[in-house]
Design a protein around this motif. Structure first.
Motif, PDB file in Angstrom:
ATOM      1  N   GLY B 166       0.819  -1.212   0.000  1.00 37.05           N
ATOM      2  CA  GLY B 166       0.000   0.000   0.000  1.00 37.05           C
ATOM      3  C   GLY B 166       0.855   1.265   0.000  1.00 37.05           C
ATOM      4  N   ASP B 167       2.113   1.112   0.442  1.00 38.59           N
ATOM      5  CA  ASP B 167       3.021   2.260   0.444  1.00 38.59           C
ATOM      6  C   ASP B 167       3.951   2.263  -0.761  1.00 38.59           C
ATOM      7  OD1 ASP B 167       2.127   3.673   2.559  1.00 38.59           O
ATOM      8  OD2 ASP B 167       3.708   3.101   3.961  1.00 38.59           O
ATOM      9  N   TYR B 168       3.789   1.249  -1.611  1.00 36.37           N
ATOM     10  CA  TYR B 168       4.601   1.240  -2.833  1.00 36.37           C
ATOM     11  C   TYR B 168       3.739   0.732  -3.977  1.00 36.37           C
ATOM     12  CZ  TYR B 168       4.763  -3.834  -2.634  1.00 36.37           C
ATOM     13  OH  TYR B 168       4.397  -5.153  -2.632  1.00 36.37           O
ATOM     14  N   ILE B 169       4.170   1.017  -5.180  1.00 39.84           N
ATOM     15  CA  ILE B 169       3.524   0.448  -6.362  1.00 39.84           C
ATOM     16  C   ILE B 169       4.600   0.207  -7.414  1.00 39.84           C
ATOM     17  CG2 ILE B 169       2.940   2.693  -7.427  1.00 39.84           C
ATOM     18  CD1 ILE B 169       0.499  -0.218  -7.352  1.00 39.84           C
ATOM     19  N   VAL B 170       4.577  -0.972  -8.030  1.00 36.10           N
ATOM     20  CA  VAL B 170       5.464  -1.243  -9.157  1.00 36.10           C
ATOM     21  C   VAL B 170       4.656  -0.992 -10.421  1.00 36.10           C
ATOM     22  CG1 VAL B 170       6.890  -2.943 -10.346  1.00 36.10           C
ATOM     23  CG2 VAL B 170       6.786  -2.942  -7.839  1.00 36.10           C
ATOM     24  N   ARG B 171       5.122  -0.068 -11.232  1.00 35.68           N
ATOM     25  CA  ARG B 171       4.403   0.280 -12.460  1.00 35.68           C
ATOM     26  C   ARG B 171       5.137  -0.328 -13.646  1.00 35.68           C
ATOM     27  NH1 ARG B 171       3.633   6.416 -12.737  1.00 35.68           N
ATOM     28  NH2 ARG B 171       5.881   6.499 -12.386  1.00 35.68           N
ATOM     29  N   ILE B 172       4.396  -0.987 -14.522  1.00 30.80           N
ATOM     30  CA  ILE B 172       5.047  -1.613 -15.680  1.00 30.80           C
ATOM     31  C   ILE B 172       4.489  -1.062 -16.982  1.00 30.80           C
ATOM     32  CG2 ILE B 172       5.540  -3.745 -14.407  1.00 30.80           C
ATOM     33  CD1 ILE B 172       3.265  -5.100 -15.822  1.00 30.80           C
ATOM     34  N   ASN B 173       5.339  -1.051 -17.980  1.00 30.49           N
ATOM     35  CA  ASN B 173       4.942  -0.620 -19.320  1.00 30.49           C
ATOM     36  C   ASN B 173       5.801  -1.410 -20.305  1.00 30.49           C
ATOM     37  OD1 ASN B 173       3.703   0.775 -21.359  1.00 30.49           O
ATOM     38  ND2 ASN B 173       4.857   2.682 -21.065  1.00 30.49           N
ATOM     39  N   ASN B 174       5.687  -1.089 -21.587  1.00 26.85           N
ATOM     40  CA  ASN B 174       6.449  -1.825 -22.587  1.00 26.85           C
ATOM     41  C   ASN B 174       6.848  -0.858 -23.684  1.00 26.85           C
ATOM     42  OD1 ASN B 174       7.149  -3.617 -24.846  1.00 26.85           O
ATOM     43  ND2 ASN B 174       6.349  -5.245 -23.513  1.00 26.85           N
ATOM     44  N   ARG B 175       8.149  -0.816 -23.984  1.00 23.93           N
ATOM     45  CA  ARG B 175       8.651   0.099 -25.014  1.00 23.93           C
ATOM     46  C   ARG B 175       8.008  -0.165 -26.375  1.00 23.93           C
ATOM     47  NH1 ARG B 175      13.670   2.678 -24.399  1.00 23.93           N
ATOM     48  NH2 ARG B 175      13.426   3.882 -22.481  1.00 23.93           N
ATOM     49  N   PRO B 311       9.641  -4.747 -22.007  1.00 24.26           N
ATOM     50  CA  PRO B 311       9.057  -4.298 -20.750  1.00 24.26           C
ATOM     51  C   PRO B 311       9.995  -3.343 -20.003  1.00 24.26           C
ATOM     52  CG  PRO B 311       8.795  -6.674 -20.978  1.00 24.26           C
ATOM     53  CD  PRO B 311       9.697  -6.223 -22.094  1.00 24.26           C
ATOM     54  N   VAL B 312       9.417  -2.300 -19.410  1.00 26.77           N
ATOM     55  CA  VAL B 312      10.151  -1.421 -18.492  1.00 26.77           C
ATOM     56  C   VAL B 312       9.320  -1.311 -17.220  1.00 26.77           C
ATOM     57  CG1 VAL B 312      11.453  -0.027 -20.153  1.00 26.77           C
ATOM     58  CG2 VAL B 312       9.089   0.579 -19.625  1.00 26.77           C
ATOM     59  N   PHE B 313       9.999  -1.093 -16.091  1.00 22.59           N
ATOM     60  CA  PHE B 313       9.256  -1.013 -14.841  1.00 22.59           C
ATOM     61  C   PHE B 313       9.957  -0.107 -13.846  1.00 22.59           C
ATOM     62  CE2 PHE B 313      12.210  -4.452 -14.065  1.00 22.59           C
ATOM     63  CZ  PHE B 313      12.068  -5.284 -15.172  1.00 22.59           C
ATOM     64  N   GLU B 314       9.200   0.300 -12.851  1.00 19.42           N
ATOM     65  CA  GLU B 314       9.675   1.284 -11.899  1.00 19.42           C
ATOM     66  C   GLU B 314       8.913   1.067 -10.597  1.00 19.42           C
ATOM     67  OE1 GLU B 314      11.004   5.224 -13.562  1.00 19.42           O
ATOM     68  OE2 GLU B 314       9.080   5.754 -12.663  1.00 19.42           O
ATOM     69  N   ALA B 315       9.622   1.113  -9.477  1.00 18.65           N
ATOM     70  CA  ALA B 315       8.951   1.019  -8.171  1.00 18.65           C
ATOM     71  C   ALA B 315       8.901   2.399  -7.559  1.00 18.65           C
ATOM     72  CB  ALA B 315       9.703   0.070  -7.248  1.00 18.65           C
ATOM     73  N   GLU B 316       7.704   2.801  -7.179  1.00 19.59           N
ATOM     74  CA  GLU B 316       7.534   4.120  -6.610  1.00 19.59           C
ATOM     75  C   GLU B 316       6.980   3.966  -5.200  1.00 19.59           C
ATOM     76  OE1 GLU B 316       5.275   8.054  -8.248  1.00 19.59           O
ATOM     77  OE2 GLU B 316       6.257   6.651  -9.613  1.00 19.59           O
ATOM     78  N   LEU B 317       7.500   4.768  -4.274  1.00 22.41           N
ATOM     79  CA  LEU B 317       6.961   4.769  -2.913  1.00 22.41           C
ATOM     80  C   LEU B 317       5.917   5.874  -2.844  1.00 22.41           C
ATOM     81  CD1 LEU B 317      10.121   4.085  -0.754  1.00 22.41           C
ATOM     82  CD2 LEU B 317       8.656   2.520  -2.051  1.00 22.41           C
ATOM     83  N   THR B 318       4.724   5.504  -2.380  1.00 15.92           N
ATOM     84  CA  THR B 318       3.587   6.419  -2.505  1.00 15.92           C
ATOM     85  C   THR B 318       3.273   7.175  -1.218  1.00 15.92           C
ATOM     86  OG1 THR B 318       2.174   4.512  -2.044  1.00 15.92           O
ATOM     87  CG2 THR B 318       2.502   5.106  -4.345  1.00 15.92           C
TER      88      THR B 318
END
Lengths: 493, 493
Positions: B166-175, B311-318
């Motif tokens: 709940g305090d983080y989210i991994v966001r994924i996308n694709n080039r 695929p590219v991804f990033e972890a963000e702390l929310t």
């Protein structure tokens, strides 16, 4: 303009003298260093991690190997003319830190440091240009209580990593005693500095050359097996005999040794001080429970480095191993150190007493391997194989279930077409278990669980009937996957 | 010959852009990396430690900051003309290892690596030229199952170190999806390479510039607050709107997002493939129990680096923190990665699929500190003080007894003359307890035990009577030393 040439492919190679560490090589060393750090922590030492890069000026020139470019260090110049270099040990950065933060650090400052250091040396077999050191030092404590503590900690650390009592000995000596013996032998004064240096190095070679070799070096010199001649210190017979008596002064007890040493330094204040320091160290160590079965006064220890000013010490492993030539020898030295009271003075102009020890990480790790005491290689993962490419999500769910239960597990992520390749992969990974589920098994809600350790044993020894009965492979309900795998892993543990 | 000048004293300073780490700074980071390593191990990844030094040729030139000497790396030339350099990340050495040991490594090869990297950048506040990275990569797995696994592992690792769900989210996308959108917008072909590069960098700045800023960069360009003008991609309104729609394509569910993306890439095979890969990843993640509360498809993630191919991804702390200006903001990104299929090819000529993630160690540690989740500083040692210089062996014996009971303890090793200095030292060491024994106490077989934590509390708040009653100091028999100290430490724990 000429057509630009196609760039050739880069070579995939570690630079000469460097190496890579894989898997268990990394975890074994880490486990050993973690145990040492625990002991250092118990003794009140705090960790310090300096950067790998220092100014050349701060590092100073203390490496013995001065015939190399940049005197043995990797160095380069910054745009703005500062020369930077990779640290060659962990002591020079400590001296810099002790000077830089002298108003903020507790005094005395006990610190430990573990990490790679770099030497720009000619690479050779088993000789690398990057290697680990593991140091503990006390800065700002003038008393030999600090030296005694470091020796006690070294013994404790050796036992903590798995060297049993009786398989190691920490030998201590004091540079002041040797200086006193030389003074008493008439070797004081600047005019004898060269001779004293030769004496120091000769004693340091006692292990290798034996008493006759050292005796030759104290006198006119020595011709080695290859015919090369090394100049001697040119001592008279009486002088040389006194040095030889010093090396042989080790008695039945510390008291006996100290009495013999006291006789050899009569007339030298430094020598008398040194003997008193040895007696104090022995008393302090005894008070902490470290008797001569673990830490012993031994005049033959002198340590090669020039900067030591008082107590010096060395940890030797006494168990026997085969050397390269098949001879049985004692394992030998794995750590050493001593008191160096002048390194911080370089920066501040004020003398700051300091003492410390450095453990040879690779040597000690080799000793643990020889004793079967290195941490066992981590078990390979359970491999969930892929029979139906369309059902990867199902296999991945199994992997997730295993991991959720704390079981190291992997989905086979290569091309699943050839099942043999999947089993070869499992073998290379030292996997203890393979999980297999074809569409038939999926329809019935079961999985095949293959005990790869048992399977390998059977493959070596089983009869055809045993082989056919496939005892190493079982079909179980999917719901029993975790329990069944745990049971197999428990058998192997 | 001129008289040789006296060498000036060296400066006791870390080189510009480098720093030292003391005590808790070292142990906090180590505790965090140990927890991450445990997760990586559970997922089947093996440790790899390459040397800090690589040939310049093997490292290649992949740093964005190319206007610095040696293109951002620390490099120097060997005698024999080889150029060596310090590694600037952990990916380039992995590519070298994957090529060098390609016949020996398991394939796919899952490895993790943790260690310092070096950048020859202009130092600035909070910007250092040596810092830690913590990477995990899978080499040799073409399927996006490998990418999904890395994302799941990243989420597991964040929770393991103390970031609650709940305090983080991994966001994924694709080039491939972005490439497909550009293709569908008529931006394919070499003649549009520059425009595509501007689009990529503009999207990567969405967080900072907002939609209007990005829209301006897609069109004619943008003037920033300082008046500087950045050229735009020169897209038509219709083209720009399609890119804006792509960034805003995130729907209520992954299925909705994918449907919107599918509409935007109609006519582009790459785009259609990319959307299918995203769908597959979502399905695989769901099967492992990672729903959109932890890992979500988000088209606004593109990652700045040029070498990503899928695929590219990033972890963000929310969770929210105060920034430098006192504003409340989300903590932001702490890790990122993606698929890069061409790095090993540089060495071998053969494409080797690879994907991986890099955790920003300092950023994540800062986040743990902000959440109060960093490992608490280790307790200071118990300090045994020195009242009688002649009885140091007795004090040392007490220290030995405490250490033997597993209690971190120290003898005061400074000059014992001034007792106040000993208590100041105990304070600086954050010592919980001081042990005191004068000759009077020694004669009676007792010690004074001073609870320094309680003492500090009383000093702040107590009345004079309370103060006089000295509740923070007790006299106990020497035999009770360990039990009494343990009782005080247990109260503080």
């Amino acid at each position: 303009m000429a057509k630009p040439k196609k760039t050739p492919r880069p070579k995939a190679q570690t630079p000469k003298g460097f190496r890579d560490y894989f898997g268990a090589e990394v975890t074994e060393r880490k486990a050993m260093l973690d145990k040492i750090a625990e002991v250092y922590h118990l003794y009140g030492f705090d960790p310090l991690e300096t950067s790998a890069v220092e100014t050349v000026e701060a590092l100073g020139k203390f490496l013995p190997d001065v015939d190399r470019p940049n005197e043995g260090v990797f160095a380069w110049q910054e745009d703005d003319a500062d020369w930077l270099a990779l640290r060659y040990d962990l002591t020079a950065p400590l001296a810099r830190v002790a000077a830089q933060y002298r108003n903020d650090l507790p005094s005395p400052y006990r610190r430990y440091a573990m990490g790679p250091v770099w030497r720009n040396e000619k690479p050779g077999p088993g000789r690398f240009r990057q290697f680990y050191q593991c140091d503990a030092d006390t800065v700002g404590a003038p008393s030999v209580a600090a030296d005694a503590e470091v020796c006690a900690m070294l013994a404790t650390a050796l036992e903590a990593v798995g060297i049993p009592r009786g398989d190691y000995i920490v030998r201590i000596n004091n540079r002041k005693v040797l200086n006193g013996v030389m003074e008493a032998a008439g070797l004081a004064g600047d005019e004898n500095a060269t001779a004293r240096g030769i004496v120091l190095r000769a004693i340091d070679k006692l292990d290798r050359l034996g008493p006759e070799g050292v005796r030759a070096l104290l006198g006119t010199g020595r011709k080695d097996e290859s015919g090369d001649f090394t100049d001697g210190a040119g001592l008279s017979d009486a002088q040389a005999e006194r040095i030889m008596a010093f090396m042989a002064a080790k008695g039945e007890s510390g008291a006996e040794t100290c009495a013999a040493l006291a006789d050899l330094v009569v007339g030298s204040q430094a020598g008398t001080d040194g003997v008193a320091e040895l007696q104090t160290m022995a008393k302090l160590l005894e008070a902490q429970g470290f008797g001569p079965d673990r830490i012993v006064i031994d005049p033959s220890v002198v340590r090669g480095l020039g900067y030591y000013t008082g107590p010096v010490f060395e940890a030797e492993l006494t168990f026997e191993v085969q050397n390269d030539k098949g001879q049985t020898v004692q394992f030998g030295s794995v750590a050493g150190g001593g008191r160096y009271d002048d390194l911080v003075k370089r920066f501040t102009g004020q003398a700051v007493p300091a003492t410390g020890v450095s453990i040879g990480v690779d040597r000690l790790l080799a000793a643990l391997r020889a004793k079967g005491q290195a941490q066992a290689a981590a078990p390979g993962p359970v491999i969930v194989t892929v029979m139906d490419r369309e059902r990867i999500a199902d296999y991945q769910a199994m992997v997730g279930t295993l991991r959720g239960a704390g079981i190291r597990a992997e989905l086979y992520l290569g091309n699943p077409k050839n099942f043999g390749n999947q089993l070869k992969y499992a073998d290379k990974r030292a996997a203890p278990v393979a999980v297999i589920q074809g569409s038939d098994e999926a329809a019935r809600g079961v999985v095949q669980i293959k005990d790869l350790v048992l399977g390998a044993q059977i493959a070596e020894s089983a009869s055809l009937d045993e082989w056919k009965s496939q005892p190493a492979q079982r079909e179980v309900p999917v719901a029993d996957l975790v329990a069944e795998v745990q049971a197999i892993l428990a058998r192997g543990a």
